[in-house]
Design a protein around this motif. Structure first.
Motif, mmCIF file in Angstrom:
data_model
loop_
_atom_site.group_PDB
_atom_site.id
_atom_site.type_symbol
_atom_site.label_atom_id
_atom_site.label_comp_id
_atom_site.label_asym_id
_atom_site.label_seq_id
_atom_site.Cartn_x
_atom_site.Cartn_y
_atom_site.Cartn_z
ATOM 1 N N GLY A 168 0.773 -1.236 0.000
ATOM 2 C CA GLY A 168 0.000 0.000 0.000
ATOM 3 C C GLY A 168 0.800 1.280 0.000
ATOM 4 N N ALA A 169 2.102 1.225 0.112
ATOM 5 C CA ALA A 169 2.908 2.449 0.175
ATOM 6 C C ALA A 169 2.765 3.326 -1.066
ATOM 7 C CB ALA A 169 4.380 2.100 0.397
ATOM 8 N N CYS A 170 2.425 2.721 -2.189
ATOM 9 C CA CYS A 170 2.338 3.436 -3.468
ATOM 10 C C CYS A 170 0.932 3.939 -3.791
ATOM 11 C CB CYS A 170 2.797 2.510 -4.591
ATOM 12 S SG CYS A 170 1.658 1.120 -4.852
ATOM 13 N N THR A 171 -0.001 3.832 -2.870
ATOM 14 C CA THR A 171 -1.401 4.120 -3.151
ATOM 15 C C THR A 171 -1.634 5.565 -3.569
ATOM 16 O OG1 THR A 171 -2.080 2.416 -1.586
ATOM 17 C CG2 THR A 171 -3.749 4.036 -2.199
ATOM 18 N N THR B 212 2.794 6.029 5.461
ATOM 19 C CA THR B 212 1.841 7.118 5.677
ATOM 20 C C THR B 212 1.096 7.500 4.411
ATOM 21 O OG1 THR B 212 3.226 7.934 7.470
ATOM 22 C CG2 THR B 212 1.585 9.448 6.588
ATOM 23 N N ASN B 213 1.769 7.574 3.283
ATOM 24 C CA ASN B 213 1.107 7.902 2.029
ATOM 25 C C ASN B 213 -0.073 6.964 1.781
ATOM 26 O OD1 ASN B 213 1.015 9.009 -0.896
ATOM 27 N ND2 ASN B 213 1.163 6.804 -1.121
ATOM 28 N N GLY B 214 0.175 5.674 1.856
ATOM 29 C CA GLY B 214 -0.886 4.708 1.587
ATOM 30 C C GLY B 214 -2.003 4.769 2.598
ATOM 31 N N MET B 215 -1.657 4.972 3.861
ATOM 32 C CA MET B 215 -2.669 5.074 4.905
ATOM 33 C C MET B 215 -3.571 6.282 4.660
ATOM 34 S SD MET B 215 -2.312 2.586 7.093
ATOM 35 C CE MET B 215 -1.133 1.491 7.875
ATOM 36 N N ASN C 196 -3.049 -2.221 4.127
ATOM 37 C CA ASN C 196 -1.910 -1.317 4.176
ATOM 38 C C ASN C 196 -0.997 -1.753 5.314
ATOM 39 O OD1 ASN C 196 -4.213 0.308 2.929
ATOM 40 N ND2 ASN C 196 -2.425 1.548 2.480
ATOM 41 N N LEU C 197 0.244 -2.062 4.979
ATOM 42 C CA LEU C 197 1.176 -2.567 5.970
ATOM 43 C C LEU C 197 1.969 -1.447 6.641
ATOM 44 C CD1 LEU C 197 2.588 -5.634 4.020
ATOM 45 C CD2 LEU C 197 0.625 -5.523 5.552
ATOM 46 N N CYS C 198 2.151 -1.592 7.943
ATOM 47 C CA CYS C 198 2.991 -0.681 8.718
ATOM 48 C C CYS C 198 3.847 -1.538 9.625
ATOM 49 C CB CYS C 198 2.143 0.278 9.546
ATOM 50 S SG CYS C 198 3.135 1.259 10.697
#
Length: 154
Positions: free
Chosen positions: A47-50, A104-107, A133-135
């Motif tokens: 999910g970082a690229c969302t 954070t971007n993806g979240m 979304n992974l953290c």
């Protein structure tokens, strides 16, 4: 063979001369210098690229530029500015929801799509929306609080 593509990113028409199968993420970061979306896994799993494509959360690392047509693309940079933060950006700061900041971007982009569809979500709805979304830093509880805060303050 490279082709010209016209993209509408954050309300502005931009052009890129790239191969049709070039991932949107590469164009955003390398050609348009928009660094909100991050390269995480390259497999649509973290999910970082969302980004938002016509308001829907989309993994830009696996989205070919040729599949976009005239769709509207919104990146983190399109939500707010340093002088005028989007309510989600403000809430993430106030709740200290970013530790390393990589996810954070993806979240935020996924939460934006959720709040656009469900302005007053429950905690369970937020957790479900953000589940993919992974953290690795473990700030999920702070992220949920930030989304709840943004929904109250919007």
């Amino acid at each position: 063979m490279p082709q010209d593509f016209q993209l509408t990113v954050n309300g502005t028409t931009r052009r890129a001369n790239v191969e049709p199968d070039t991932p949107l993420l590469y164009i955003l970061r390398n050609d348009l210098e928009l660094n909100g979306p991050r390269f995480g896994c390259g497999l649509s799993q973290c999910g970082a690229c969302t980004v938002l494509v016509d308001g829907r959360p989309t993994r830009s690392c696996v989205t070919a530029v040729s599949s976009l047509g005239a769709k509207q693309i919104t990146t983190l940079e399109g939500l707010g500015s340093k002088d005028r933060l989007h309510p989600l950006q403000k809430a993430f700061i106030e709740e200290q929801a970013a530790q390393c900041g990589y996810c954070t971007n993806g979240m935020i982009m996924t939460a934006k799509a959720l709040l656009d569809k469900t302005p007053k979500p429950t905690e369970a709805q937020i957790r479900k929306a953000l589940a993919a979304n992974l953290c690795r830093c473990g700030t999920h509880n702070r992220v949920v609080r930030a989304v709840l805060r943004a929904s109250r303050e919007a």
